[in-house]
Design an enzyme around this catalytic site. Structure first.
Site, PDB file in Angstrom:
ATOM      1  N   GLY A  16       0.791  -1.164   0.120  1.00 28.05           N
ATOM      2  CA  GLY A  16      -0.048   0.015  -0.007  1.00 28.05           C
ATOM      3  C   GLY A  16       0.739   1.214  -0.058  1.00 28.05           C
ATOM      4  O   GLY A  16       2.044   1.299   0.414  1.00 28.05           O
ATOM      5  N   CYS A  17       0.339   2.080  -0.307  1.00 28.43           N
ATOM      6  CA  CYS A  17       1.092   3.745  -0.678  1.00 28.43           C
ATOM      7  C   CYS A  17       1.489   4.065   0.827  1.00 28.43           C
ATOM      8  O   CYS A  17       2.719   4.716   1.062  1.00 28.43           O
ATOM      9  CB  CYS A  17       0.149   4.572  -1.241  1.00 28.43           C
ATOM     10  SG  CYS A  17      -1.461   4.795  -0.729  1.00 28.43           S
ATOM     11  N   TYR A  18       0.489   3.972   1.871  1.00 25.77           N
ATOM     12  CA  TYR A  18       1.002   4.530   3.140  1.00 25.77           C
ATOM     13  C   TYR A  18       2.034   3.730   3.890  1.00 25.77           C
ATOM     14  O   TYR A  18       2.903   3.878   4.309  1.00 25.77           O
ATOM     15  CB  TYR A  18      -0.166   4.678   4.116  1.00 25.77           C
ATOM     16  CG  TYR A  18      -1.304   5.882   3.877  1.00 25.77           C
ATOM     17  CD1 TYR A  18      -0.837   7.197   3.877  1.00 25.77           C
ATOM     18  CD2 TYR A  18      -2.542   5.583   3.621  1.00 25.77           C
ATOM     19  CE1 TYR A  18      -1.652   8.177   3.853  1.00 25.77           C
ATOM     20  CE2 TYR A  18      -3.595   6.580   3.316  1.00 25.77           C
ATOM     21  CZ  TYR A  18      -3.007   7.689   3.308  1.00 25.77           C
ATOM     22  OH  TYR A  18      -3.872   8.905   3.159  1.00 25.77           O
ATOM     23  N   VAL A  34       5.443   4.378   2.409  1.00 17.66           N
ATOM     24  CA  VAL A  34       6.230   5.561   2.790  1.00 17.66           C
ATOM     25  C   VAL A  34       6.882   5.561   4.271  1.00 17.66           C
ATOM     26  O   VAL A  34       7.658   5.955   4.846  1.00 17.66           O
ATOM     27  CB  VAL A  34       5.383   6.773   2.582  1.00 17.66           C
ATOM     28  CG1 VAL A  34       4.263   6.986   3.268  1.00 17.66           C
ATOM     29  CG2 VAL A  34       6.149   8.226   2.673  1.00 17.66           C
TER      30      VAL A  34
END
Lengths: 342, 342, 342, 342
Positions: free
Chosen positions: C145-147, C150
């Site tokens: 996932g993107c969160y 990062v």
């Protein structure tokens, strides 16, 4: 106590802005709020910024729910105002924020809207020549479109003064709230942020005949309008760049004087000091238009630029300004020219 | 007629917002406006949105120009308020929007600001326990910083109720107006649009000790604060996400009750209905904080989120709210909780 | 000629970004593009920025249309990847940009997604300890996932070095493209521009267990995560502010060394020079994470901040990076770390 | 190995974009980077998105530092290119992104720029009739202004086909990067976000004579241009709405054919399918113009709309396109038409 007002179509952006303006108005008491598919929901679910009204419940838009008010504001999809207005008595002030009653010409209406013409009501732009008198005695008001409001305020002084020939080009950039709360892919934040786009190009936007009609009335001659709307990455505001072929012999001084004269006593139009140009940031949330004009001698064109908040001076604020007139209240009651910036 | 007010530092963003709020306030008459390097220029050159005041000319900020007012608002760079305040009589209400008089602890002041401590004035956040009484009898007010305003409103009810342990993490996103009108490359529109960035990370932001001081006072014990500010691509608004370790045995119900109790009668804080979370769009241009809280049982942390407009509730609106108290006026006079949206 | 690749779900934002990256990749030939309700339409109707591919027609997402490719990228709604993947042979590299195969723990999957657990595939974040080896030999990749991407890049070096205790608070601001192309009122441009808002607060966001799972694996102990996502007024980018309680005795020097060590040879992570902090503007359209870390000694917390483009390093770029590994290509083939700015 | 290129003025936005494009170009090796007041600083302090080049140090802009390159790109303030170009040998390809060598007419130059005319170099817009031949044999290129690039691509096919009369009105909206990195108050993020504003109205913008000169050359008759630039709340992109009076008897079909003919084989211009209109989001970071045209029969005007990225096709990408031609490389080497969206 104040006049009792209803707002039909309270869940949309125009409806929300009407409530924002009305909530700060000392002459009105907010009565029934209605909606279409959102009937039965809390206002706060649609307009959480209207904190004091958040627990109000939206009702259906019917003759019954709207009965018993002194003023009814209609913020409905185009084509729905006529039927509901017919159920409201002649003594009720009906203020239509939709397009239904703006056009004089039934043929133009049918060409651009594709439905039968509902009629014509007094046009609620008090700054136009003769408009105040018509508005002071009416119980029906057609609130102008947002693009026509800003375009007419930019250009009508030139026509009133005979300074312009009937060849107009308008390119206007609008914030996305002008498209209403319609949930369409091209209005998603991901699509609009960081981008300018054009739409309804080539004279097909429905505000085109409205602008032409009003300019022609001022000019007392047919005015041709090339109008291109564009979508800007901001929620509110319209900046309209309006050019018209200059009349032969027009001087910069005469042009300036025409605008000075037109706007010397207007409470809601600010002709900027020479050298300053409008920004929509001068108008956010305020019932004001910022206007500037110049003469491009090489191109032989007047260039007038105006900025408004499409929801305030362009819709709800303008509607309340005309309502004040119709009710015999001070024209500026409950309205401010001070915007929110930066 | 109203109290006669002066604004020192009228060309900046805080000064402009003070004038926006004051212009709509029925209890004040706007007197002298001063500036630093912009003295001698028209207000309209800096704040063209303040149409009715646009032709006011800014004067120098001196004891003489500020004399003769009932209230003087200071919106000056940090470190400049003490000297000018000393020239104003004890009967003048001086409201400092800068940091100079916010901190109790001289050591903390020197650590974070690097200059001698000027003193401590009553802290202008009326919602804090005991704050209203102190503000009602004062002639000197230290307006809170914008980050402390939103962070304290998010968290103090938890500490007032003994619901939280002294371990706080705050991450706040601010619009660019919080940085003032300083013309720095990283604040150019080209740089900030479309981008989020972090700054002053690691406990070095000057608002850190201010938050810790006030939370510690409420908790009656030292509270440790990890505070990270971030810059968001918007002009106004702060969204603060504030978490604190939950006290042993805390339940979601007890937490909710603590916030209900704290904000039941507060005119300028709206605890949202459960399930709704704050957006800065609920607060634009309004003197209001939108607050929500929940208990993350797996992480053992309270998560409270609050949104304000940094220039309104976070500066100028909050300043006027405290001023109303100090002058014995209704606390909400001239202030609205209705924001501009969308 | 290159590997023949298909993209299922090509009309969405993740699908569009996959095509943008793939179109510039020398090792791939773009084969079939599929969609759900948009099957039969031109790609250009959804992604007009992909000029050379605009006339491609989207097909149905079926076993038949996806057959005959070397690589199939799935950019489908959660829950749909398992069935389609089962129809693709074991020799086909299947790269799932959805969540279906990310979690190890079936209970966590069911708690957060509410459906039966489909299984677990190698996790496509090559920077994590041991990940590259797993990816080099796989024919199934679960793109993070993107969160999580990062957040993990911000924090895992601290856990790999034993520098942090298992108490993590993450607050992340995401651009609106992270929500996909779902046409919901709160994602309209009018709503999101100029505003920050919080959502899924209190540990309920589905990326929470994914972050906890991976950090726990690195820490070799259970790590508790308080994660709050916020929505920022920008199309792309995530800025994650991640704090963790510092291990006893941790020094700033040791912390820096841990990050220097972790990222010395990573092609797609840039640990910024000390004193510089990440902005999402450093990453727009690039397969890169910008990372910085500091020790807040007073608060006793490590504060790490990372920025990525959620669609590039956070989805499509990261997916291609892992795909390069799985195909035995150079890891950086067709990928750039240079973003578009300003 | 590739041609060795230098960039003078590397710290500005045009310089940064040149480096972004050059870094992905297989035919060039990036040599010396120079700056004015920023000489001696790291490139990463100005362009942190150029990760692989971040540690390059900027040198002074002198004959010595620029010597020894095959190509020198000048991205300097107007008026500075002539002197430095004179020190570079005739065998060096000098590509000037400034205005100095764009105008044919010395009188026009002096009227609009106020300095002596430096001369005229081949105009680097390959799409114009006859331009490619001139660019293939030159060692000096004048890169067009960003507004002229987009305006000419919108309108020249109409003039090449004799479809338009010499009466042009252009209103263009530009992102703020078009103003360069000049640190001026009106370019602060707080000022530009959420706002559209007009500037240089009335024919005074310096790109006006450049547009008129090129259109007149195509039309083989003097074309009058009314040009109004506006500032939009986005970093990059220009949307130009361009109208010209239609020639007598012009039909929509003939107009469409003129544009089809002009752009059938152009690699960097995409004439959109009928009914679709340009958005700057189709062009972000790409060397492409999106163009559409229609005939407004009631207004008697052609309306052509074009969108570009002002820094890419409008500056750096266009510069590299012409450079490819001058070096005998494939015109599209190292350039992409695929933008970053959403």
């Amino acid at each position: 106590m104040g006049a009792r007002v209803a707002v039909a179509g309270a869940s949309g952006y125009a409806g929300g802005e009407l409530l924002r303006v009305l909530a700060g108005h000392p002459g009105f008491a907010i009565g029934t709020l209605t909606a279409g598919s959102s009937a039965g929901t809390r206002l706060g679910a649609h307009h959480p910024h209207l904190h004091p009204l958040a627990d109000r419940v939206l009702e259906e838009t019917t003759a019954e729910t709207l009965a018993g008010h002194d003023v009814v504001f209609l913020a409905l999809p185009h084509g729905q105002s006529g039927a509901i207005a017919a159920t409201l008595g002649d003594d009720v002030l009906v203020v239509d924020c939709g397009a239904d009653f703006r056009l004089d010409d039934a043929g133009e209406w049918e060409r651009f809207y594709g439905t039968p013409h509902a009629g014509t009501w007094p046009y609620g732009l008090p700054e136009l020549p003769g408009a105040r008198e018509r508005l002071r005695s009416t119980r029906r008001i057609a609130v102008p479109g947002c693009y026509p409001t800003v375009s007419l305020l930019a250009l009508f002084p030139a026509y009133a003064a005979g300074a312009a020939e009937p060849d107009v080009v308008i390119v206007a950039a609008s914030g996305t709230s002008g498209a209403g709360r319609s949930v369409k892919p091209h209005l998603l934040g991901s699509e609009v942020m960081g981008a300018m786009s054009a739409y309804a190009v080539g004279g097909v936007h429905r505000h085109t005949p409205e602008i032409a009609q009003q300019l022609s009335a001022v000019a007392e001659a047919p005015v041709t309008v090339s109008f291109t709307p564009t979508l800007a990455p901001m929620s509110r505001g319209i900046l309209a760049t309006c050019t018209a072929k200059a009349a032969p012999g027009l001087t910069a001084t005469a042009l300036r004087e025409a605008y000075d004269r037109a706007y010397a006593d207007e409470p809601f139009v600010r002709l900027l000091p020479e050298g300053e140009w409008p920004s929509t940031s001068m108008t956010l949330g305020a019932n004001v238009a910022a206007v500037q004009v110049t003469l491009d001698e090489r191109a032989g064109r007047i260039v007038a630029v105006a900025a408004i908040d499409n929801l305030t001076k362009g819709t709800a604020g303008g509607a309340v300004q005309s309502t004040n007139l119709a009710l015999g209240l001070p024209e500026d009651l409950g309205l401010t020219t001070i915007g929110v910036a930066p």
